[in-house]
Design a protein around this motif. Structure first.
Motif, PDB file in Angstrom:
ATOM      1  N   LYS A 134       0.824  -1.208   0.000  1.00 10.29           N
ATOM      2  CA  LYS A 134       0.000   0.000   0.000  1.00 10.29           C
ATOM      3  C   LYS A 134       0.860   1.262   0.000  1.00 10.29           C
ATOM      4  O   LYS A 134       0.380   2.356  -0.309  1.00 10.29           O
ATOM      5  CB  LYS A 134      -0.948   0.007   1.193  1.00 10.29           C
ATOM      6  CG  LYS A 134      -2.127  -0.936   1.016  1.00 10.29           C
ATOM      7  CD  LYS A 134      -3.044  -0.924   2.225  1.00 10.29           C
ATOM      8  CE  LYS A 134      -4.171  -1.943   2.029  1.00 10.29           C
ATOM      9  NZ  LYS A 134      -5.052  -2.036   3.220  1.00 10.29           N
ATOM     10  N   ARG A 135       2.162   1.085   0.308  1.00  6.94           N
ATOM     11  CA  ARG A 135       3.095   2.212   0.234  1.00  6.94           C
ATOM     12  C   ARG A 135       3.076   2.852  -1.155  1.00  6.94           C
ATOM     13  O   ARG A 135       3.260   4.073  -1.295  1.00  6.94           O
ATOM     14  CB  ARG A 135       4.513   1.734   0.556  1.00  6.94           C
ATOM     15  CG  ARG A 135       5.035   0.723  -0.454  1.00  6.94           C
ATOM     16  CD  ARG A 135       6.392   0.140  -0.096  1.00  6.94           C
ATOM     17  NE  ARG A 135       6.708  -0.987  -0.971  1.00  6.94           N
ATOM     18  CZ  ARG A 135       7.206  -0.876  -2.194  1.00  6.94           C
ATOM     19  NH1 ARG A 135       7.462   0.332  -2.682  1.00  6.94           N
ATOM     20  NH2 ARG A 135       7.465  -1.940  -2.929  1.00  6.94           N
ATOM     21  N   THR A 162      -9.714   5.511   1.316  1.00  3.36           N
ATOM     22  CA  THR A 162      -9.426   5.722  -0.109  1.00  3.36           C
ATOM     23  C   THR A 162      -8.223   4.896  -0.547  1.00  3.36           C
ATOM     24  O   THR A 162      -8.233   4.282  -1.621  1.00  3.36           O
ATOM     25  CB  THR A 162      -9.168   7.210  -0.381  1.00  3.36           C
ATOM     26  OG1 THR A 162     -10.326   7.967  -0.017  1.00  3.36           O
ATOM     27  CG2 THR A 162      -8.856   7.447  -1.852  1.00  3.36           C
ATOM     28  N   ILE A 163      -7.188   4.863   0.269  1.00  2.01           N
ATOM     29  CA  ILE A 163      -5.992   4.075  -0.048  1.00  2.01           C
ATOM     30  C   ILE A 163      -6.351   2.594  -0.161  1.00  2.01           C
ATOM     31  O   ILE A 163      -5.914   1.910  -1.099  1.00  2.01           O
ATOM     32  CB  ILE A 163      -4.909   4.302   1.023  1.00  2.01           C
ATOM     33  CG1 ILE A 163      -4.333   5.720   0.884  1.00  2.01           C
ATOM     34  CG2 ILE A 163      -3.798   3.256   0.912  1.00  2.01           C
ATOM     35  CD1 ILE A 163      -3.487   6.159   2.047  1.00  2.01           C
ATOM     36  N   ASP A 164      -7.144   2.098   0.778  1.00  2.00           N
ATOM     37  CA  ASP A 164      -7.577   0.692   0.720  1.00  2.00           C
ATOM     38  C   ASP A 164      -8.335   0.409  -0.570  1.00  2.00           C
ATOM     39  O   ASP A 164      -8.120  -0.617  -1.226  1.00  2.00           O
ATOM     40  CB  ASP A 164      -8.469   0.360   1.919  1.00  2.00           C
ATOM     41  CG  ASP A 164      -7.700   0.233   3.220  1.00  2.00           C
ATOM     42  OD1 ASP A 164      -6.453   0.162   3.169  1.00  2.00           O
ATOM     43  OD2 ASP A 164      -8.344   0.220   4.289  1.00  2.00           O
ATOM     44  N   LEU A 165      -9.241   1.305  -0.929  1.00  2.00           N
ATOM     45  CA  LEU A 165     -10.070   1.105  -2.115  1.00  2.00           C
ATOM     46  C   LEU A 165      -9.221   1.108  -3.392  1.00  2.00           C
ATOM     47  O   LEU A 165      -9.391   0.239  -4.258  1.00  2.00           O
ATOM     48  CB  LEU A 165     -11.149   2.188  -2.186  1.00  2.00           C
ATOM     49  CG  LEU A 165     -12.112   2.124  -3.373  1.00  2.00           C
ATOM     50  CD1 LEU A 165     -12.844   0.783  -3.397  1.00  2.00           C
ATOM     51  CD2 LEU A 165     -13.108   3.274  -3.312  1.00  2.00           C
ATOM     52  N   VAL A 170      -6.784  -1.881  -7.953  1.00  2.00           N
ATOM     53  CA  VAL A 170      -5.630  -2.176  -8.804  1.00  2.00           C
ATOM     54  C   VAL A 170      -5.196  -3.627  -8.644  1.00  2.00           C
ATOM     55  O   VAL A 170      -5.077  -4.368  -9.631  1.00  2.00           O
ATOM     56  CB  VAL A 170      -4.468  -1.217  -8.484  1.00  2.00           C
ATOM     57  CG1 VAL A 170      -3.228  -1.616  -9.275  1.00  2.00           C
ATOM     58  CG2 VAL A 170      -4.855   0.228  -8.804  1.00  2.00           C
ATOM     59  N   ALA A 171      -4.939  -4.041  -7.403  1.00  2.00           N
ATOM     60  CA  ALA A 171      -4.448  -5.398  -7.181  1.00  2.00           C
ATOM     61  C   ALA A 171      -5.469  -6.439  -7.625  1.00  2.00           C
ATOM     62  O   ALA A 171      -5.115  -7.442  -8.267  1.00  2.00           O
ATOM     63  CB  ALA A 171      -4.111  -5.595  -5.699  1.00  2.00           C
ATOM     64  N   GLY A 172      -6.728  -6.204  -7.306  1.00  2.00           N
ATOM     65  CA  GLY A 172      -7.760  -7.165  -7.682  1.00  2.00           C
ATOM     66  C   GLY A 172      -7.872  -7.335  -9.187  1.00  2.00           C
ATOM     67  O   GLY A 172      -7.969  -8.455  -9.696  1.00  2.00           O
ATOM     68  N   ALA A 173      -7.834  -6.224  -9.896  1.00  2.00           N
ATOM     69  CA  ALA A 173      -7.969  -6.292 -11.356  1.00  2.00           C
ATOM     70  C   ALA A 173      -6.787  -7.011 -11.994  1.00  2.00           C
ATOM     71  O   ALA A 173      -6.954  -7.855 -12.875  1.00  2.00           O
ATOM     72  CB  ALA A 173      -8.109  -4.888 -11.937  1.00  2.00           C
ATOM     73  N   LEU A 197      -9.980   3.526 -14.358  1.00  2.00           N
ATOM     74  CA  LEU A 197      -9.701   3.805 -12.946  1.00  2.00           C
ATOM     75  C   LEU A 197      -9.786   5.295 -12.651  1.00  2.00           C
ATOM     76  O   LEU A 197     -10.375   5.709 -11.644  1.00  2.00           O
ATOM     77  CB  LEU A 197      -8.314   3.273 -12.583  1.00  2.00           C
ATOM     78  CG  LEU A 197      -7.839   3.506 -11.142  1.00  2.00           C
ATOM     79  CD1 LEU A 197      -8.689   2.696 -10.169  1.00  2.00           C
ATOM     80  CD2 LEU A 197      -6.370   3.130 -10.996  1.00  2.00           C
ATOM     81  N   LEU A 198      -9.243   6.111 -13.523  1.00  2.00           N
ATOM     82  CA  LEU A 198      -9.186   7.550 -13.276  1.00  2.00           C
ATOM     83  C   LEU A 198     -10.454   8.287 -13.684  1.00  2.00           C
ATOM     84  O   LEU A 198     -10.846   9.264 -13.041  1.00  2.00           O
ATOM     85  CB  LEU A 198      -7.982   8.158 -14.009  1.00  2.00           C
ATOM     86  CG  LEU A 198      -6.602   7.715 -13.512  1.00  2.00           C
ATOM     87  CD1 LEU A 198      -5.511   8.397 -14.325  1.00  2.00           C
ATOM     88  CD2 LEU A 198      -6.430   8.019 -12.028  1.00  2.00           C
ATOM     89  N   LEU A 199     -11.107   7.824 -14.763  1.00  2.00           N
ATOM     90  CA  LEU A 199     -12.271   8.543 -15.292  1.00  2.00           C
ATOM     91  C   LEU A 199     -13.601   7.918 -14.898  1.00  2.00           C
ATOM     92  O   LEU A 199     -14.634   8.575 -15.005  1.00  2.00           O
ATOM     93  CB  LEU A 199     -12.191   8.628 -16.820  1.00  2.00           C
ATOM     94  CG  LEU A 199     -10.973   9.328 -17.412  1.00  2.00           C
ATOM     95  CD1 LEU A 199     -11.016   9.276 -18.938  1.00  2.00           C
ATOM     96  CD2 LEU A 199     -10.898  10.775 -16.936  1.00  2.00           C
ATOM     97  N   GLY A 200     -13.587   6.681 -14.471  1.00  2.00           N
ATOM     98  CA  GLY A 200     -14.836   5.975 -14.231  1.00  2.00           C
ATOM     99  C   GLY A 200     -15.388   5.422 -15.537  1.00  2.00           C
ATOM    100  O   GLY A 200     -14.918   5.768 -16.623  1.00  2.00           O
TER     101      GLY A 200
END
Length: 211
Positions: A134-135, A162-165, A170-173, A197-200
């Protein structure tokens, strides 16, 4: 290399070279033997150390394999490519490259499967792999905020969520793409993923239509 073992021990200092040899031997054994046939005795022989040396460092196979895999992910670095989108693409491509390595693929899939029956192992995965990586999200958000690409977030609890989400997205995808679907996370896929990810979904679709 510092020990990730939960219990601290006194006595002769640990050898970083021995730790590195043991973790490398663990990854080699995973590729050649698979999870079920891997033993600490085989790892000790490959690493050129006594079996008791392993048990002084790790309680068992589960912990050893988690740390061997975690060392691979510690290689990840967040490149400074000048923009948030480019930075994300750079680190995701690195992540996909690591997951494509047989030792990462075999080790991660094995410990995740085992963790469904072992709460302590699940916690070790979280501490040694998830929380450590997460760093990258923390660094990336801070860099983007300094550039003015993202607004500052002053609520610590909200920032942590937000960091967790972001990490989970990212990792899940990437894990699903490379290990579950067995599809390449190449530059084209990574570019499309970063755009979503950035735009939805709506923003990415509108951008594609305009382009």
């Amino acid at each position: 290399m510092q020990s990730r073992s939960p219990a601290s021990r006194t006595g002769r200092p640990r050898s970083a070279a021995a730790d590195a040899a043991i973790l490398a031997a663990t990854r080699a054994a995973l590729v050649e033997l698979g999870w079920s046939k891997l033993t600490l005795g085989d790892v000790a022989t490959r690493a050129g150390v006594a079996k008791t040396t392993l048990y002084r460092r790790w309680a068992g196979k589960n912990e050893l394999v988690v740390d061997a895999v975690a060392e691979l992910f510690d290689e990840l670095r967040l490149p400074d490519r000048g923009s948030l989108a480019a930075d994300i693409e750079g680190v995701v491509l690195q992540f996909a490259t690591i997951l494509a390595r047989p030792e990462a693929r075999s080790g991660l899939m094995a410990v995740v499967a085992e963790s469904t029956r072992d709460d302590a192992l699940r916690e070790r995965i979280r501490a040694s792999i998830v929380d450590r990586q997460k760093r990258l999200v923390v660094e990336g958000r801070h860099r983007a905020q300094c550039r003015g690409e993202l607004p500052p977030e002053t609520d610590p609890a909200g920032s942590a969520r937000t960091i967790d989400l972001i990490f989970d997205l990212v990792a899940g995808a990437v894990v699903h793409r490379t290990l579950v679907s067995a599809e390449p996370a190449d530059e084209e896929w990574v570019h499309g993923f970063t755009r979503v990810l950035l735009l939805g979904l709506a923003g990415a679709a509108a951008e594609s239509a305009e382009g």
